[in-house]
Motif scaffolding. Structure first.
Motif, PDB file in Angstrom:
ATOM      1  N   MET A 156       0.833  -1.202   0.000  1.00 18.62           N
ATOM      2  CA  MET A 156       0.000   0.000   0.000  1.00 18.62           C
ATOM      3  C   MET A 156       0.874   1.262   0.000  1.00 18.62           C
ATOM      4  O   MET A 156       0.545   2.264  -0.654  1.00 18.62           O
ATOM      5  CB  MET A 156      -0.936  -0.002   1.209  1.00 18.62           C
ATOM      6  CG  MET A 156      -2.038  -1.043   1.130  1.00 18.62           C
ATOM      7  SD  MET A 156      -2.974  -1.205   2.653  1.00 18.62           S
ATOM      8  CE  MET A 156      -3.849   0.324   2.674  1.00 18.62           C
ATOM      9  N   GLN A 160       1.321   4.156  -2.936  1.00 21.86           N
ATOM     10  CA  GLN A 160       0.924   5.470  -2.419  1.00 21.86           C
ATOM     11  C   GLN A 160      -0.607   5.616  -2.389  1.00 21.86           C
ATOM     12  O   GLN A 160      -1.193   6.526  -2.972  1.00 21.86           O
ATOM     13  CB  GLN A 160       1.560   6.593  -3.231  1.00 21.86           C
ATOM     14  CG  GLN A 160       3.054   6.625  -3.108  1.00 21.86           C
ATOM     15  CD  GLN A 160       3.674   7.818  -3.820  1.00 21.86           C
ATOM     16  OE1 GLN A 160       2.980   8.632  -4.436  1.00 21.86           O
ATOM     17  NE2 GLN A 160       4.985   7.916  -3.728  1.00 21.86           N
ATOM     18  N   ILE A 161      -1.252   4.692  -1.672  1.00 23.26           N
ATOM     19  CA  ILE A 161      -2.710   4.662  -1.527  1.00 23.26           C
ATOM     20  C   ILE A 161      -3.158   5.861  -0.685  1.00 23.26           C
ATOM     21  O   ILE A 161      -2.661   6.076   0.409  1.00 23.26           O
ATOM     22  CB  ILE A 161      -3.161   3.347  -0.851  1.00 23.26           C
ATOM     23  CG1 ILE A 161      -2.703   2.135  -1.623  1.00 23.26           C
ATOM     24  CG2 ILE A 161      -4.654   3.333  -0.579  1.00 23.26           C
ATOM     25  CD1 ILE A 161      -3.462   1.880  -2.888  1.00 23.26           C
ATOM     26  N   ASN A 162      -4.071   6.668  -1.206  1.00 19.57           N
ATOM     27  CA  ASN A 162      -4.676   7.811  -0.518  1.00 19.57           C
ATOM     28  C   ASN A 162      -3.604   8.707   0.118  1.00 19.57           C
ATOM     29  O   ASN A 162      -3.537   8.855   1.336  1.00 19.57           O
ATOM     30  CB  ASN A 162      -5.678   7.310   0.532  1.00 19.57           C
ATOM     31  CG  ASN A 162      -6.706   8.356   0.891  1.00 19.57           C
ATOM     32  OD1 ASN A 162      -6.643   9.486   0.415  1.00 19.57           O
ATOM     33  ND2 ASN A 162      -7.666   7.975   1.732  1.00 19.57           N
ATOM     34  N   PRO A 163      -2.802   9.374  -0.663  1.00 21.72           N
ATOM     35  CA  PRO A 163      -1.661  10.121  -0.129  1.00 21.72           C
ATOM     36  C   PRO A 163      -2.013  11.454   0.534  1.00 21.72           C
ATOM     37  O   PRO A 163      -1.172  12.025   1.218  1.00 21.72           O
ATOM     38  CB  PRO A 163      -0.801  10.361  -1.370  1.00 21.72           C
ATOM     39  CG  PRO A 163      -1.754  10.385  -2.491  1.00 21.72           C
ATOM     40  CD  PRO A 163      -2.840   9.416  -2.122  1.00 21.72           C
ATOM     41  N   ILE A 164      -3.223  11.961   0.376  1.00 24.62           N
ATOM     42  CA  ILE A 164      -3.576  13.269   0.935  1.00 24.62           C
ATOM     43  C   ILE A 164      -3.951  13.158   2.413  1.00 24.62           C
ATOM     44  O   ILE A 164      -3.356  13.814   3.256  1.00 24.62           O
ATOM     45  CB  ILE A 164      -4.740  13.909   0.150  1.00 24.62           C
ATOM     46  CG1 ILE A 164      -4.458  13.948  -1.347  1.00 24.62           C
ATOM     47  CG2 ILE A 164      -5.068  15.288   0.702  1.00 24.62           C
ATOM     48  CD1 ILE A 164      -3.309  14.827  -1.745  1.00 24.62           C
ATOM     49  N   GLU A 165      -4.948  12.329   2.737  1.00 25.94           N
ATOM     50  CA  GLU A 165      -5.439  12.237   4.121  1.00 25.94           C
ATOM     51  C   GLU A 165      -5.392  10.820   4.670  1.00 25.94           C
ATOM     52  O   GLU A 165      -5.703  10.599   5.823  1.00 25.94           O
ATOM     53  CB  GLU A 165      -6.897  12.716   4.198  1.00 25.94           C
ATOM     54  CG  GLU A 165      -7.089  14.174   3.919  1.00 25.94           C
ATOM     55  CD  GLU A 165      -8.546  14.590   4.019  1.00 25.94           C
ATOM     56  OE1 GLU A 165      -9.394  13.739   4.332  1.00 25.94           O
ATOM     57  OE2 GLU A 165      -8.831  15.765   3.791  1.00 25.94           O
ATOM     58  N   GLY A 166      -5.031   9.870   3.875  1.00 19.79           N
ATOM     59  CA  GLY A 166      -5.180   8.482   4.289  1.00 19.79           C
ATOM     60  C   GLY A 166      -3.913   7.849   4.813  1.00 19.79           C
ATOM     61  O   GLY A 166      -3.083   8.482   5.472  1.00 19.79           O
ATOM     62  N   SER A 168      -1.155   6.556   3.342  1.00 23.61           N
ATOM     63  CA  SER A 168       0.158   6.957   2.833  1.00 23.61           C
ATOM     64  C   SER A 168       0.551   8.351   3.289  1.00 23.61           C
ATOM     65  O   SER A 168       1.731   8.715   3.238  1.00 23.61           O
ATOM     66  CB  SER A 168       0.177   6.903   1.306  1.00 23.61           C
ATOM     67  OG  SER A 168      -0.008   5.582   0.875  1.00 23.61           O
ATOM     68  N   ALA A 169      -0.401   9.148   3.736  1.00 21.30           N
ATOM     69  CA  ALA A 169      -0.081  10.494   4.215  1.00 21.30           C
ATOM     70  C   ALA A 169       0.701  10.431   5.527  1.00 21.30           C
ATOM     71  O   ALA A 169       1.366  11.404   5.898  1.00 21.30           O
ATOM     72  CB  ALA A 169      -1.369  11.297   4.393  1.00 21.30           C
TER      73      ALA A 169
END
Length: 179
Positions: A156, A160-166, A168-169
């Motif tokens: 994951m 880079q799964i969901n890099p903004i708020e998830g 990967s962030a």
């Protein structure tokens, strides 16, 4: 016409009530199940003895049938009470009442039975759950293992799964560690 309709409605209602009463009587129920004898029931219209704290004087005495010693004691009761001994007064009390108030207020040990029953229930339930886990349920999938989950997290992060708020962030890609 309306009057005739109301009258037939009332007659029908009356007949249906009589049919219901006839079908639900104890004789009809007993004979329909092959029982021909009538079971004994308590006649609640007769005076009964109760040992209850909220009813200090029961409807009837504890001992209805008196033997010869009880009858002689009842005769002595009619005389002066100073002539009665303490044992005779207690015996007279026991003719009228089964228990005294302190005896009725004495705590029962019923809680031990309730707690024991609960422990037995929980024990049997635990054994059933253990048995089901061992014999009924299939083994855990290999995806529940720690090695598989670590590989899944790494995958994951690589994608880079969901890099903004998830997920990967929270990962620092330069230092290769969690923020």
């Amino acid at each position: 016409m309306c009057m005739l309709h109301l009258t037939t409605g009332r007659v029908g209602c009356l007949l249906s009530k009589q049919v219901v009463v006839a079908l639900t009587s104890s004789g009809a129920r007993m004979s329909s199940h092959g029982h021909h004898e009538v079971s004994d029931s308590v006649d609640m219209s007769q005076p009964m003895y109760w040992d209850r704290l909220d009813t200090p004087l029961p409807d009837r005495p504890w001992k209805d049938v008196l033997d010869s010693t009880d009858k002689s004691l009842k005769q002595k009761e009619k005389g002066p009470w100073t002539a009665l001994s303490k044992e005779e007064k207690i015996a007279l009390y026991r003719l009228k009442f089964n228990h005294t108030y302190p005896e009725m207020k004495r705590p029962s040990h019923e809680w031990k039975t309730v707690i024991g029953g609960m422990f037995i229930f929980f024990g049997i339930t635990g054994l059933v759950v253990f048995w089901q886990g061992h014999y009924v349920y299939p083994p855990q999938p290999h995806t529940f293992g720690e090695e598989w989950q670590a590989k899944q997290v790494q995958r994951m992060l690589d994608m880079q799964i969901n890099p903004i708020e998830g997920f990967s962030a929270q990962w620092d890609y330069k230092n290769k560690q969690w923020k």
